[in-house]
Design an enzyme around this catalytic site. Sequence first.
Site, PDB file in Angstrom:
ATOM      1  N   HIS A   1      -2.753 -10.294   2.691  1.00  0.00           N
ATOM      2  CA  HIS A   1      -2.427 -10.268   4.112  1.00  0.00           C
ATOM      3  C   HIS A   1      -1.538  -9.063   4.391  1.00  0.00           C
ATOM      4  O   HIS A   1      -0.954  -8.488   3.480  1.00  0.00           O
ATOM      5  CB  HIS A   1      -1.690 -11.548   4.511  1.00  0.00           C
ATOM      6  CG  HIS A   1      -0.591 -11.902   3.535  1.00  0.00           C
ATOM      7  ND1 HIS A   1      -0.781 -12.791   2.490  1.00  0.00           N
ATOM      8  CD2 HIS A   1       0.677 -11.456   3.399  1.00  0.00           C
ATOM      9  CE1 HIS A   1       0.324 -12.882   1.777  1.00  0.00           C
ATOM     10  NE2 HIS A   1       1.228 -12.084   2.297  1.00  0.00           N
TER      11      HIS A   1
ATOM     12  N   ARG B   1       2.098  -6.091  -9.834  1.00  0.00           N
ATOM     13  CA  ARG B   1       2.159  -7.547  -9.818  1.00  0.00           C
ATOM     14  C   ARG B   1       1.416  -7.928  -8.535  1.00  0.00           C
ATOM     15  O   ARG B   1       1.826  -7.533  -7.442  1.00  0.00           O
ATOM     16  CB  ARG B   1       3.616  -8.017  -9.784  1.00  0.00           C
ATOM     17  CG  ARG B   1       3.792  -9.532  -9.676  1.00  0.00           C
ATOM     18  CD  ARG B   1       3.990  -9.969  -8.249  1.00  0.00           C
ATOM     19  NE  ARG B   1       4.242 -11.411  -8.143  1.00  0.00           N
ATOM     20  CZ  ARG B   1       4.290 -12.076  -7.004  1.00  0.00           C
ATOM     21  NH1 ARG B   1       4.119 -11.438  -5.857  1.00  0.00           N
ATOM     22  NH2 ARG B   1       4.511 -13.363  -6.984  1.00  0.00           N
TER      23      ARG B   1
ATOM     24  N   ASP C   1       0.265 -10.159  -5.709  1.00  0.00           N
ATOM     25  CA  ASP C   1       0.730 -11.342  -4.996  1.00  0.00           C
ATOM     26  C   ASP C   1      -0.454 -12.182  -4.508  1.00  0.00           C
ATOM     27  O   ASP C   1      -1.387 -11.645  -3.898  1.00  0.00           O
ATOM     28  CB  ASP C   1       1.568 -10.871  -3.795  1.00  0.00           C
ATOM     29  CG  ASP C   1       2.142 -12.013  -2.998  1.00  0.00           C
ATOM     30  OD1 ASP C   1       3.026 -12.705  -3.517  1.00  0.00           O
ATOM     31  OD2 ASP C   1       1.696 -12.206  -1.845  1.00  0.00           O
TER      32      ASP C   1
ATOM     33  N   GLU D   1      -0.644 -13.325  -9.835  1.00  0.00           N
ATOM     34  CA  GLU D   1       0.033 -14.563  -9.441  1.00  0.00           C
ATOM     35  C   GLU D   1      -1.014 -15.604  -9.064  1.00  0.00           C
ATOM     36  O   GLU D   1      -1.641 -15.486  -8.015  1.00  0.00           O
ATOM     37  CB  GLU D   1       0.961 -14.330  -8.240  1.00  0.00           C
ATOM     38  CG  GLU D   1       1.727 -15.595  -7.873  1.00  0.00           C
ATOM     39  CD  GLU D   1       2.290 -15.601  -6.452  1.00  0.00           C
ATOM     40  OE1 GLU D   1       3.255 -16.332  -6.220  1.00  0.00           O
ATOM     41  OE2 GLU D   1       1.760 -14.912  -5.571  1.00  0.00           O
TER      42      GLU D   1
ATOM     43  N   HIS E   1      11.830 -15.460  -7.475  1.00  0.00           N
ATOM     44  CA  HIS E   1      12.207 -15.443  -6.059  1.00  0.00           C
ATOM     45  C   HIS E   1      11.648 -16.640  -5.301  1.00  0.00           C
ATOM     46  O   HIS E   1      12.062 -16.893  -4.178  1.00  0.00           O
ATOM     47  CB  HIS E   1      11.712 -14.155  -5.429  1.00  0.00           C
ATOM     48  CG  HIS E   1      10.216 -14.037  -5.450  1.00  0.00           C
ATOM     49  ND1 HIS E   1       9.491 -13.971  -6.617  1.00  0.00           N
ATOM     50  CD2 HIS E   1       9.308 -14.020  -4.450  1.00  0.00           C
ATOM     51  CE1 HIS E   1       8.207 -13.890  -6.328  1.00  0.00           C
ATOM     52  NE2 HIS E   1       8.071 -13.925  -5.015  1.00  0.00           N
TER      53      HIS E   1
END
Length: 529
Positions: A122, A217, A219, A259, A325
Amino acid sequence: MAEPVYPEKDRAAEAARLLSGPEWYRHAIFYQVYVRSLQDSNGDGIGDLPGLISRLDYLQALGVDALWLMPVMPSPFADSGYDVSDYRDINPDYGTMADFDALLAAAHARGMRVILDLVLNHTSVAHPWFQQSRQSLKNPKADWYVWSDAPGRPDIPCGPVPTFGTSAWTWDPVRGQYYFHRFYPAQPDLNYWNPDVVAATLDVARFWLDRGVDGFRCDAIGALYESAAGCDLIPETVAYIKSLRQLLNAYPGRAMVGEPIGFGSEAPFFGSGQDMFQMAFDFNYGFLWGGYLNGASAQPIADHFAAVLQANPPGAQNALYIDSHDIRRAFQAALGVESHLRRAALIQMTMPGTPFVYYGDELALRPGSEVVVDTRDFARTPMLWKEAPPALGRLDFGWGFTTGRPWIAFGAEPDSTNLEAEELDPGSTYAFYRSLLSLRRGREAFGAGSLRILPTDDDSILLYLRESSDESYVVVVGMDEKAWHTGLAAGANLPGDAERLLGDAQLARTGTAAVVHVPPAGMGVFRVR
Ligand SMILES: [Ca+2]
Ligand SMILES: [Ca+2]
């Protein structure tokens, strides 16, 4: 100090060898950085890239090999940077592109790698792509997002990811339609069925690889495509990830970590082990270790890692973390018991996988209590570098993080969890992390060795063997925080005598069996070959 049983290798040379090879990511220790909370350099209370550069020596001394930067691109900050409004620039709060280039150069000069958070599912509503898409039903980007006349579509069977709201559809008065979002309403999903979106986002990855980043990384990467068949890692998303990997392969020595969404096996994110991600986060251990270590039984942890090793293809491995996080601070998951956190970290460093240390883990940073974006901010408070001079009020002091007012209040117990205080205490969690990271460095067995669980007759002892071609290590972790335990592992067949490298447990061979004595909350790492 007893004479070492085994001749010691040149660990620095071993580390250099392992970390420069094609499978460097299996041996590296990653450190997850929330730039906003690591180090402020200009007194505005917001951590920034020049601040991070000034802490690279600290991170190198700690034993960190690679940094994962949480999103550093421009963002209205509806989701702490996970709502990107420009994929090709740096958030002015954090610095400039020149600062970013300087960070890359400074990290690389120290042999440290830098991977970026790539948020591709997004954008922000403020991204120019969305601003154009919403203008009308017919414009060059009209189909770049997922629109509908109704708050739902038969070909999209999923709602929002839990904690991000109750509806995945939000009305846009400009276009007069609803748009789809798995996360906050300020984060509209891109429409990956549109080949222009595929090309544009792969181009974003190319842009940063050309700039010199060492990987990504990714997401929420399983959520790219939606279809009537589902929304998580459907075949079209798998194909996209393979395209991304092909792009990455054109740049030597890069790696990426995915992820997953939710629990379950990470294996589908690895493909053959060569054509999708090199690493994927182990949600199971990351979320559940607190419960594992609170129970008396070592069996669930042993079973988990044995199953992981069975499921993962060669070359790929899980990324192991004890907090991040997105979840509560490890200190909370440990129910406020630091020895509990340390045993979790020992497992993280010595079980098969690549450890990802979340900033502040090494200080057992306590949770905060102020919310700026959402309650996940409790785990995103600034680092504590210096002790407060007695004359200063604790609340007004910047703890070496800032000379100004921090963007969010510090976590609890700053007096005992700042770096200066922990450096002076040989029993601190920081001292433990130094020895733990040093133990893993330059030892191939932990990064890429085999795993053999050694069941004992006492289920509150976790015992396992890690082996490379020429070295073997036994790890013991006690599950019980109150009592001594003695365990017999029949048929362990340890290859040699035990030399303890870390911890307080004892290990001996009796014939083919191994016997361990484990103090309350005890642990040990032994070299046995
Ligand atoms: Ca700043
Ligand atoms: Ca999507």
